[in-house]
Enzyme design. Structure first.
Site, PDB file in Angstrom:
ATOM      1  N   GLU A 170       0.810  -1.221   0.000  1.00 38.60           N
ATOM      2  CA  GLU A 170       0.000   0.000   0.000  1.00 38.60           C
ATOM      3  C   GLU A 170       0.846   1.275   0.000  1.00 38.60           C
ATOM      4  OE1 GLU A 170      -2.860  -0.097   3.190  1.00 38.60           O
ATOM      5  OE2 GLU A 170      -3.897  -1.837   2.358  1.00 38.60           O
ATOM      6  N   GLU A 368      -5.007  -8.766   1.019  1.00 35.79           N
ATOM      7  CA  GLU A 368      -5.602  -8.391   2.310  1.00 35.79           C
ATOM      8  C   GLU A 368      -7.085  -8.157   2.102  1.00 35.79           C
ATOM      9  OE1 GLU A 368      -4.008  -5.093   4.665  1.00 35.79           O
ATOM     10  OE2 GLU A 368      -1.969  -5.668   4.133  1.00 35.79           O
TER      11      GLU A 368
END
Ligand code: BGP
Length: 465
Positions: A170, A368
């Site tokens: 991320e 995720e």
């Protein structure tokens, strides 16, 4: 989709979970680890963290990894994503290698492999070594060189056994947290620096990929992105445009260069118009162009809903991407009230179809997805098992959409839950719990498998539900 329908996944689907070093290892000040920005920020401003709990101890994976990996095996994992703590391996970010850290990661990797769990290893999960932050972190080009060197060290040490690598997790989040919205150190609100951080991070990813290939490593290397689909309030052209701009800032800023080797034109045009073009060398663009990823990790928690701006922005306020859109609170949306995030299961399908149609159907997996819930202890039954049916429901509903995407030709190869065992969630510390396994902080971190963990084991074993 009806209740009785069956959802079968490919036999070689990757079932597992993901975690990060700073959130699970603990031992933050032991065995030669250097400080990272989390250790430092907590020392300086403990009140910014839920219940004033910092990263020093987290979930003690450093001491308990053998037991934890045994549990992963028990829960049907065939893969697990972890990260290496840069400041543990190279305490100052550059220079001396910490032999104890190398030994620790060697043992963790061995232990996973011995248990039939493939290690997926990520190099950077929000945890900049403090010594590098002192010279500006990602704002400073020297950090890119230091990162490439760190990546090379990891490939050299562990590349013989690790065949799936990720350059970043991320990468947009440290840009947002550290330089736009004040939820990571260094808590700046400075769009110019934010753009520089974004560019250098992207460059560092491409440089690590280049190094990986130069070193003739024989695995796959990719990046993990939180792809948050931008849904406009309506089909009104002004709302649609707001959605496209939000998408360019928060998704395509890393997705396009990582997969296609080029930045989105819409984003470049805005940066030029607003006077925020980062410093770069011409050859950087070539490095980015020629070193795209083999494999993409997709983190998905929530959608982003936007609408055209209601009011003219204050011309004196710091520039933020939000100058181009407002958040839209959709009536009737389903919420996870603990985290304050909307739950929209179809989002995962929309991402996968977008990757299929617009990104060459690149090989990908859900790296995720998960649900953080506060106060889970109240769901413990007499046998001591947390009855987290809401988590089973959450996973199931997402898996159904992933299944549908596979049927429509998506190249999605696996599903990793965030996270294996309850861990330390940055400024939220231990407020919300995400794990298949609970960690009882009152009882020295005692682990107990939740209902969802036992359910997932069956799903993995039966290749579906
Ligand atoms: C992702 C991060 C993870 C994790 C997760 C849950 O953005 O990659 O590190 O923390 O979100 O979010 P949070 O912990 O903030 O609740």
């Amino acid at each position: 989709m009806t209740q009785t329908e069956q959802y079968r996944f490919p036999k070689d689907f990757w079932w597992g979970s993901s975690a990060s070093a700073t959130q699970t290892e603990g031992a933050a000040d032991r065995d030669g680890k250097g400080q990272n920005i989390w250790d430092y920020w907590f020392e300086k401003e403990p009140h910014r963290f839920f219940d004033h709990v910092g990263p020093a101890a987290t979930s003690q994976f450093y001491d308990n990894y053998k037991e934890d990996i045994r549990l992963m095996k028990e829960l049907g994992h065939n893969s697990f994503r972890m990260s290496i703590s840069w400041s543990r391996l190279i305490p100052d970010g550059t220079g001396e290698l910490n032999a104890k850290a190398a030994e620790f990661y060697h043992s963790v990797i061995d232990e996973l492999i011995v248990n039939g769990i493939e290690p997926f290893v990520n190099l950077f999960h929000f945890d900049m070594p403090m010594e590098l932050q002192k010279i500006g972190g990602w704002v400073n080009r020297e950090t890119v060189d230091a990162y490439e060197n760190y990546a090379r060290t990891c490939f050299r040490l562990f590349g013989g056994r690790v065949k799936k690598w990720f350059t970043h997790n991320e990468p947009i989040v440290p840009v947002e947290g550290g330089y736009l919205y004040d939820f990571h150190y260094p808590n700046k609100v400075d769009f110019k620096e934010a753009v520089q951080v974004g560019f250098h991070t992207m460059l560092s990813s491409a440089r690590a990929i280049q190094a990986y290939r130069e070193m003739k490593q024989d695995g796959k290397i990719g990046i993990i992105l939180n792809l948050t689909p931008s849904y406009p309030r309506s089909s009104h052209p002004a709302d649609v445009k707001a959605g496209e701009i939000a998408d360019a800032f928060f998704n395509r800023s890393f997705l396009d260069p990582s997969v296609k080797g080029e930045f989105p034109k819409e984003l470049v045009a805005i940066l030029k118009n607003e006077g925020f073009v980062p410093d770069y060398k011409k050859e950087d663009l070539e490095v980015i162009k020629h070193n795209t990823v083999d494999l993409l990790g997709v983190n998905y928690y929530q959608p982003r809903r936007v609408k055209a701006k209601e009011h003219l922005p204050n011309p004196d306020a710091p520039f933020l991407p939000d100058r181009y859109f407002d958040p839209y609170v959709m009536p009737g949306r389903k919420m996870n009230p603990h985290r304050g995030w909307e739950i929209y299961e179809k989002g995962v399908y929309d991402i996968l179809i977008n990757l299929k149609e617009n990104y060459g159907n690149i090989e990908c997996f859900i790296s995720e997805n998960g649900m953080g819930v506060e106060g889970e202890e109240r769901f413990r039954d007499e046998q001591g098992i947390i009855q987290d049916d809401y988590r089973i429901e959450f996973i199931k509903e997402h898996l159904k959409w992933i299944h549908r995407a596979i049927q429509e030709g998506s190249n999605v190869k696996g599903y990793h839950l965030w996270t294996f065992m309850d861990n330390w969630s940055w400024t939220n510390a231990y407020k919300n719990r995400y794990g298949f396994v609970s960690v009882n902080l009152e009882k020295d971190g005692e682990r107990t498998v939740k209902k969802s963990g036992n359910w997932f084991k069956k799903v993995a074993e039966q290749h579906g539900f």
